[in-house]
Scaffold this active site. Structure first.
Site: not given
Ligand code: PGA
Length: 261
Positions: A67, A136, A138, A143
């Site tokens: 992304d 969440d 994702h 999302e």
């Molecule tokens: P993080 O993010 O490694 O900073 O916890 C993971 C994500 O949101 O995919």
């Protein structure tokens, strides 16, 4: 789905780096799907060290990131292009032209998403997709309510995600509200998926993603449909898994994992 529990975040990220390195040594032309986020920084640090100390060769591999934020130019320090430069690309012998991220500045974003899908297909699809998981649930920026068969497209970020990523921007108001992300369906097309989650703050969502029902509300649950998905967690992130002991036993007894024990 296989769940591998490691003692701490250091051991979990090292195992993920070793799995990537093994895949790269077996196939130097590997098409590698990459992820960003705090969790991945340790994985990239290990890969950089393996390149420097063990000669791990990136020269023939191709990468596709999951992304990129909409509205951030590639030279913005908070863009995922810059994240990748900082943590991996500028430290290894990868060909910059073989590193792909969606262009969040494209004038026609829908077209950019279609082109990204076509590019992945043109190079034979992703062999190994690295994944983090958001609070969440994702994967990528898929999302809640992301269609489980979705393809690369623009998604609006949830307040949870904006809050989670605000630390990098200093101010939640500066966090872009939209991103281009590979879809859940795009991710499921990868030949192998490798998800890494560490820390107690991920325990609840990891348990839902691995052991809960498949739901578009938690896009990581779609990985339960994938024929070859490995979830690597540390003790803290594994603490709410019901099958804890069973997963541990599998890792200790399966010949496939002998070299990683
Ligand atoms: P993080 O993010 O490694 O900073 O916890 C993971 C994500 O949101 O995919």
């Amino acid at each position: 789905m296989e769940v591998i529990i490691q003692q701490d975040a250091e051991a979990a990220s090292l195992l993920v780096a070793k799995l990537i390195a093994k895949a790269l040594r077996e196939n130097p032309f590997l098409v590698l799907g990459l992820a960003t986020g705090g969790t991945m920084e340790a994985v990239y640090a290990h890969l950089v060290r393996m390149h420097k100390e063990e000669g791990l060769d990136f020269s023939l591999c191709r990468t596709f990131n999951l992304d990129e934020y909409v509205g951030l130019p590639p030279d913005d320090p908070n863009s995922y292009r810059q994240y990748m430069q900082r943590h991996l690309f500028s430290h290894v012998n990868i060909n910059p032209r073989m590193t792909h991220l969606p262009n969040g500045m494209a004038a026609d974003l829908d077209r950019e998403c279609d082109e990204y899908e076509k590019l992945i297909k043109r190079f034979g699809g992703v062999d190994l997709q690295l994944l983090g998981i958001g609070r969440d649930g994702h994967i990528g920026f898929n999302e809640p309510l992301s269609a489980l068969l979705s393809r690369t497209r623009v998604k609006a970020l949830t307040p949870t995600t904006v809050a989670q990523n605000a630390i990098y921007f200093g101010d939640p108001h500066k966090v872009p509200r939209r991103a281009i992300t590979m879809g859940v369906g795009t991710i499921l097309d990868a030949r192998r998926c490798l998800l890494l989650a560490t820390g107690a703050h991920k325990a609840e969502i990891v348990a839902k993603a691995v052991e809960g029902p498949v739901t578009a509300m938690i896009s990581a649950t779609a990985l339960q449909l994938h024929p070859k998905c490995t979830v690597v967690v540390d003790e803290a992130a594994a603490s709410k898994l019901q099958g804890h002991e069973y997963y541990r036993w599998i890792f200790q007894t399966e010949p496939e994992w002998a070299e990683f024990r």
